[in-house]
Design an enzyme around this catalytic site. Sequence first.
Site, short mmCIF file in Angstrom:
data_model
loop_
_atom_site.label_atom_id
_atom_site.label_comp_id
_atom_site.label_asym_id
_atom_site.label_seq_id
_atom_site.Cartn_x
_atom_site.Cartn_y
_atom_site.Cartn_z
N LYS A 1 0.86 -1.19 0.00
CA LYS A 1 0.00 0.00 0.00
C LYS A 1 0.89 1.24 0.00
O LYS A 1 1.93 1.27 0.67
CB LYS A 1 -0.91 -0.01 1.24
CG LYS A 1 -1.99 -1.08 1.14
CD LYS A 1 -2.97 -1.04 2.30
CE LYS A 1 -2.32 -1.39 3.62
NZ LYS A 1 -1.61 -2.67 3.64
N ASP B 1 5.47 1.65 4.64
CA ASP B 1 5.23 0.37 3.98
C ASP B 1 6.10 0.22 2.74
O ASP B 1 6.73 -0.82 2.54
CB ASP B 1 3.75 0.26 3.56
CG ASP B 1 2.84 -0.06 4.72
OD1 ASP B 1 2.83 -1.21 5.17
OD2 ASP B 1 2.15 0.86 5.21
N HIS C 1 -5.48 4.89 8.51
CA HIS C 1 -4.71 4.81 9.75
C HIS C 1 -5.01 5.98 10.68
O HIS C 1 -4.15 6.43 11.43
CB HIS C 1 -3.21 4.77 9.44
CG HIS C 1 -2.82 3.58 8.63
ND1 HIS C 1 -2.00 3.65 7.54
CD2 HIS C 1 -3.15 2.28 8.76
CE1 HIS C 1 -1.85 2.45 7.02
NE2 HIS C 1 -2.53 1.60 7.75
#
Lengths: 334, 334
Positions: free
Chosen positions: A101, A106, A212
């Site tokens: 993602k 990440d 998030h």
Amino acid sequence: MIKKLINTPGEEVREMLEGMALAFPEIIRLDPQWNNVYRAYKKPSYKVALVSGEPAHAGYVGYGMLDAAAAGATFTSPTVPQVLAAIKEVATEAGVLVIIKNYSGDVMNFTSAVKMAQAQGIKVDYVVVNDDVSIAEKEKRRGTTITVLVHKIAGAAAEEGWSLSEVKRVAQKVIDNGRDIGVALTPCSVPAAGKYTFELGPDEIEFGIGIHGEPGVQRIKYIQSKDLAKIMVDKIAEDLGLKKGDEVFLVVQGTGGTPYMEKFVFYRDVRKYVESLGLKVFGSWIGEFMTSLEMQGGRVAILRLDEELKRLLTAPAYTIAVRITGPMTLPVVT
Amino acid sequence: MIKKLINTPGEEVREMLEGMALAFPEIIRLDPQWNNVYRAYKKPSYKVALVSGEPAHAGYVGYGMLDAAAAGATFTSPTVPQVLAAIKEVATEAGVLVIIKNYSGDVMNFTSAVKMAQAQGIKVDYVVVNDDVSIAEKEKRRGTTITVLVHKIAGAAAEEGWSLSEVKRVAQKVIDNGRDIGVALTPCSVPAAGKYTFELGPDEIEFGIGIHGEPGVQRIKYIQSKDLAKIMVDKIAEDLGLKKGDEVFLVVQGTGGTPYMEKFVFYRDVRKYVESLGLKVFGSWIGEFMTSLEMQGGRVAILRLDEELKRLLTAPAYTIAVRITGPMTLPVVT
């Protein structure tokens, strides 16, 4: 402290994964050293294996979707050694596709692990999902719900024995044809932090949120579901250049704390508006797929379909969150 | 006003049902006159038909479970004419079993409708579910999660062509062997009322709640998931007289606004404690089954099993919320 149905803050990811493995031992197993979740039964070597990150993705490990999900702490990327361990555990002769993602942590950790795996002689490639249409600059767009449709469609291709380059091609096709957007009515809170990630007034909506708990791109006044549905669908339709007659797949979901009543009201409004644009709805998933803890709100994702994507989307899958078995091809409401 | 992903307050049940019917036309159809949900395809006449109430039960209409769900307004019983219309619509030569939850409004309206249907020559009987173990007096116990297991097990018996008296017998067996208990970390709000059904302090838990936002039997200080799991399971185990070696089925769920992370942490704690008592866990459902709008919290239900109940519990079903197809007999996480 914010009340949650957990034990010691910081232990919640591990304990959630333990719960999943206790409930579904025929689908997944938990590697306690790394908090990685693998399929209970390893895939045969002629099939490409799929690896992704995020605690939520443990729900997509199983036949027809992922082979491994590496879970970091809540809202944190898994580490490089952890991702590398996942790649090595599930690697097959056909190779590994890593689905990343587009979040900086990440991308950094996953691509490092990919390079280290390649240096160790493992055949591995990756795609980066950046479907969050609320951000104008394409390279800054976060990876959100379309990630799960990449798991589903690339996972079906992998089960059919496609080569790594072909599985990657179809994964990228999903990314190119899919967009997502989300709104929050309430914020969420990371257990170890014990406070909300942003504050919202009683008549405010946070528009264009990530997954998030990040604030959105804009704060708007509260509006009804059907008005939100219109704005969100328009944003996606414009960016994708959707035209009358195009066939689409819808994912309409809550953001973790949204009750089913609201999810189905919102689905109704999204569906009616999508159809009013002359688009054909091939199918839908309604539920919780890429969420943000206890946040109340909604996300809409739209994937433009062709015959190849339609076939792979409805191919069999058997994971904790998505089950497509036998002739009944609709996904579960999860 | 409390923000929700809906349109005009008071329209939310109708619009939710419209969303469900738009998404799953091969499973259900909506009768707009009564807000009743029926199976898309009528059951053959030699099988007993099952009728229940509550908006949530629309998710359990379909093969292997209900034939009709009559939905009142949010947290309100459906009316007598509405329930009567549902009974008449799905009635078969084999008869109709009506599944009633032990709430005074429900019992009054449903039993009146049953009597009127009988007076019109329809073969119809009923059971009353009173599984909420938080209330000491058995006749005052509310009907909660075990209702859904009655739908599943009596529904499977009905598909096998059992007589009305036999379907009723097995439904009553589920009621006699099942108990449920719930806690709230936050309250919920009915859209038309626009206020919370009770107020809770930042370190308080409401213990022994119903499913319609009623306050519980006791207010306790916040404790961790594993401590809650112990108290709740003990309460059920004592009331059911569970003994070492008994086989049980678990339903561990959120209350509508509880994220999956917390549901799986809570499941882990319930499961571990149940096993520490020497009970054998035959299987589990984890998700949202009988909930209270956006309330955060959890419910635990336990059903003591025998061979008959085990077989019917895992028999095929195909509804919006529960899918058991082919050889894979685990329910969906819904």
